[in-house]
Design a protein around this motif. Structure first.
Motif, PDB file in Angstrom:
ATOM      1  N   ARG A  58       0.776  -1.180  -0.103  1.00 55.75           N
ATOM      2  CA  ARG A  58       0.049  -0.008  -0.025  1.00 55.75           C
ATOM      3  C   ARG A  58       0.956   1.220  -0.003  1.00 55.75           C
ATOM      4  NH1 ARG A  58      -5.127  -0.089   3.776  1.00 55.75           N
ATOM      5  NH2 ARG A  58      -6.133   0.659   1.986  1.00 55.75           N
ATOM      6  N   PRO A  59       0.303   2.310  -0.565  1.00 54.90           N
ATOM      7  CA  PRO A  59       1.185   3.644  -0.742  1.00 54.90           C
ATOM      8  C   PRO A  59       1.538   4.112   0.794  1.00 54.90           C
ATOM      9  CG  PRO A  59      -0.817   4.137  -1.766  1.00 54.90           C
ATOM     10  CD  PRO A  59      -0.842   2.325  -1.468  1.00 54.90           C
ATOM     11  N   ARG A  60       2.490   4.601   1.155  1.00 60.67           N
ATOM     12  CA  ARG A  60       2.890   5.168   2.381  1.00 60.67           C
ATOM     13  C   ARG A  60       1.874   6.444   2.402  1.00 60.67           C
ATOM     14  NH1 ARG A  60       8.476   6.891   5.102  1.00 60.67           N
ATOM     15  NH2 ARG A  60       7.767   7.119   7.162  1.00 60.67           N
ATOM     16  N   LEU A  61       1.187   6.588   3.796  1.00 63.18           N
ATOM     17  CA  LEU A  61       0.319   7.832   3.851  1.00 63.18           C
ATOM     18  C   LEU A  61       0.915   8.899   4.804  1.00 63.18           C
ATOM     19  CD1 LEU A  61      -2.821   5.810   5.218  1.00 63.18           C
ATOM     20  CD2 LEU A  61      -2.370   6.837   3.001  1.00 63.18           C
ATOM     21  N   HIS A  62       0.426  10.228   4.158  1.00 63.45           N
ATOM     22  CA  HIS A  62       1.024  11.534   4.725  1.00 63.45           C
ATOM     23  C   HIS A  62      -0.028  12.242   5.520  1.00 63.45           C
ATOM     24  CE1 HIS A  62       4.246  10.229   2.254  1.00 63.45           C
ATOM     25  NE2 HIS A  62       5.121  11.425   2.526  1.00 63.45           N
ATOM     26  N   LYS A  63       0.232  12.876   6.482  1.00 63.11           N
ATOM     27  CA  LYS A  63      -0.637  13.657   7.220  1.00 63.11           C
ATOM     28  C   LYS A  63      -0.392  15.053   6.787  1.00 63.11           C
ATOM     29  CE  LYS A  63       2.046  12.454  10.921  1.00 63.11           C
ATOM     30  NZ  LYS A  63       2.309  12.585  12.497  1.00 63.11           N
ATOM     31  N   VAL A  64      -1.684  15.634   6.766  1.00 61.75           N
ATOM     32  CA  VAL A  64      -1.957  16.956   6.397  1.00 61.75           C
ATOM     33  C   VAL A  64      -1.781  17.756   7.797  1.00 61.75           C
ATOM     34  CG1 VAL A  64      -3.022  18.946   5.269  1.00 61.75           C
ATOM     35  CG2 VAL A  64      -2.838  16.665   4.252  1.00 61.75           C
ATOM     36  N   ILE A  65      -1.019  18.866   8.133  1.00 63.12           N
ATOM     37  CA  ILE A  65      -0.965  19.421   9.275  1.00 63.12           C
ATOM     38  C   ILE A  65      -1.302  20.928   9.149  1.00 63.12           C
ATOM     39  CG2 ILE A  65       0.527  20.019  11.284  1.00 63.12           C
ATOM     40  CD1 ILE A  65       1.980  17.183  10.490  1.00 63.12           C
ATOM     41  N   LEU A  66      -2.346  21.383   9.971  1.00 61.83           N
ATOM     42  CA  LEU A  66      -2.670  22.902  10.159  1.00 61.83           C
ATOM     43  C   LEU A  66      -1.626  23.549  10.930  1.00 61.83           C
ATOM     44  CD1 LEU A  66      -4.130  25.443   9.980  1.00 61.83           C
ATOM     45  CD2 LEU A  66      -5.852  24.527  11.445  1.00 61.83           C
ATOM     46  N   VAL A  67      -0.883  24.498  10.713  1.00 62.04           N
ATOM     47  CA  VAL A  67       0.070  25.211  11.448  1.00 62.04           C
ATOM     48  C   VAL A  67      -0.511  26.281  12.348  1.00 62.04           C
ATOM     49  CG1 VAL A  67       2.286  26.087  11.834  1.00 62.04           C
ATOM     50  CG2 VAL A  67       1.847  24.251  10.388  1.00 62.04           C
ATOM     51  N   ASN A  68      -0.825  26.541  13.371  1.00 67.54           N
ATOM     52  CA  ASN A  68      -1.225  27.790  13.872  1.00 67.54           C
ATOM     53  C   ASN A  68      -0.475  28.964  13.842  1.00 67.54           C
ATOM     54  OD1 ASN A  68      -3.080  29.098  15.854  1.00 67.54           O
ATOM     55  ND2 ASN A  68      -1.822  29.581  17.213  1.00 67.54           N
ATOM     56  N   ASP A  69      -1.222  30.185  13.357  1.00 62.68           N
ATOM     57  CA  ASP A  69      -0.687  31.576  13.482  1.00 62.68           C
ATOM     58  C   ASP A  69      -1.458  32.412  14.238  1.00 62.68           C
ATOM     59  OD1 ASP A  69      -2.203  33.263  11.566  1.00 62.68           O
ATOM     60  OD2 ASP A  69      -1.978  31.052  10.320  1.00 62.68           O
ATOM     61  N   ASP A  70      -1.002  33.729  14.444  1.00 64.87           N
ATOM     62  CA  ASP A  70      -1.991  34.581  15.236  1.00 64.87           C
ATOM     63  C   ASP A  70      -2.594  35.702  14.637  1.00 64.87           C
ATOM     64  OD1 ASP A  70      -1.149  33.527  17.825  1.00 64.87           O
ATOM     65  OD2 ASP A  70       0.749  34.590  17.848  1.00 64.87           O
ATOM     66  N   TYR A  71      -2.499  35.703  13.313  1.00 61.90           N
ATOM     67  CA  TYR A  71      -2.994  36.366  12.329  1.00 61.90           C
ATOM     68  C   TYR A  71      -4.237  36.227  11.427  1.00 61.90           C
ATOM     69  CZ  TYR A  71       1.429  38.520  13.588  1.00 61.90           C
ATOM     70  OH  TYR A  71       2.461  38.908  14.420  1.00 61.90           O
ATOM     71  N   THR A  72      -4.374  34.698  11.111  1.00 60.72           N
ATOM     72  CA  THR A  72      -5.436  34.307  10.278  1.00 60.72           C
ATOM     73  C   THR A  72      -6.533  34.360  11.147  1.00 60.72           C
ATOM     74  OG1 THR A  72      -3.770  33.074   8.672  1.00 60.72           O
ATOM     75  CG2 THR A  72      -6.216  32.550   8.679  1.00 60.72           C
ATOM     76  N   PRO A  73      -7.775  35.026  10.710  1.00 64.00           N
ATOM     77  CA  PRO A  73      -9.013  34.958  11.454  1.00 64.00           C
ATOM     78  C   PRO A  73      -9.602  33.521  11.610  1.00 64.00           C
ATOM     79  CG  PRO A  73      -9.083  36.658   9.726  1.00 64.00           C
ATOM     80  CD  PRO A  73      -7.671  35.710   9.592  1.00 64.00           C
ATOM     81  N   ARG A  74     -10.045  33.077  12.445  1.00 61.85           N
ATOM     82  CA  ARG A  74     -10.368  31.875  12.996  1.00 61.85           C
ATOM     83  C   ARG A  74     -11.605  31.357  11.749  1.00 61.85           C
ATOM     84  NH1 ARG A  74     -11.395  31.460  19.412  1.00 61.85           N
ATOM     85  NH2 ARG A  74      -9.171  31.681  19.844  1.00 61.85           N
ATOM     86  N   GLU A  75     -12.746  32.293  11.524  1.00 59.66           N
ATOM     87  CA  GLU A  75     -13.823  31.872  10.676  1.00 59.66           C
ATOM     88  C   GLU A  75     -12.906  31.596   9.308  1.00 59.66           C
ATOM     89  OE1 GLU A  75     -13.570  35.072  12.113  1.00 59.66           O
ATOM     90  OE2 GLU A  75     -14.680  34.467  13.870  1.00 59.66           O
ATOM     91  N   PHE A  76     -11.914  32.299   8.955  1.00 59.61           N
ATOM     92  CA  PHE A  76     -11.467  32.000   7.627  1.00 59.61           C
ATOM     93  C   PHE A  76     -10.710  30.440   7.664  1.00 59.61           C
ATOM     94  CE2 PHE A  76      -7.989  31.880   4.333  1.00 59.61           C
ATOM     95  CZ  PHE A  76      -8.550  32.217   3.037  1.00 59.61           C
ATOM     96  N   VAL A  77     -10.207  30.209   8.549  1.00 56.11           N
ATOM     97  CA  VAL A  77      -9.615  28.835   8.745  1.00 56.11           C
ATOM     98  C   VAL A  77     -10.487  27.878   8.686  1.00 56.11           C
ATOM     99  CG1 VAL A  77      -8.102  27.141  10.433  1.00 56.11           C
ATOM    100  CG2 VAL A  77      -7.665  29.687  10.169  1.00 56.11           C
ATOM    101  N   VAL A  78     -11.743  28.055   9.448  1.00 58.53           N
ATOM    102  CA  VAL A  78     -12.862  27.260   9.412  1.00 58.53           C
ATOM    103  C   VAL A  78     -13.424  27.139   7.672  1.00 58.53           C
ATOM    104  CG1 VAL A  78     -15.409  26.629  10.036  1.00 58.53           C
ATOM    105  CG2 VAL A  78     -13.403  27.312  11.712  1.00 58.53           C
TER     106      VAL A  78
END
Length: 101
Positions: free
Chosen positions: A18-38
């Protein structure tokens, strides 16, 4: 009598991994609005409202959060697409990928 040479026949079996799986990780920052991330989580990763909010809050509190796990190509494509969505709006939103252990 004639001698009959018998050679054992070997069969080669192809082992499919089976192909090796990769994780997609969200990195926090203090500038992007929460609503936009959602919004990005819902649009790119097809999460529901509650799951997108939960992922965003986990990244906010922990500094980073695994969004989803895909094959390498899909993970890199989605991470790039989500990061670029933030860049287009002028936010430092960042998604990365790494191999799953």
């Amino acid at each position: 009598m004639s001698e009959i040479a018998t050679n054992p026949r070997t069969q080669t079996q192809v082992k499919v991994e089976r192909p090796r799986l990769h994780k997609v990780i969200l990195v926090n920052d203090d500038y992007t609005p929460r609503e936009f991330v959602v919004f990005v989580l819902k649009a790119v990763f097809r999460t529901g409202d509650e799951e997108a909010y939960r992922i965003m809050m986990a990244a906010h509190q922990l500094g980073a959060c695994v969004v989803a796990v895909f094959t390498r190509d899909v993970a890199e494509t989605k991470a790039t697409e989500a990061t670029e969505a933030g860049r287009r709006k002028g936010y430092p939103l960042m998604f990365t990928t790494e191999p799953e252990e």
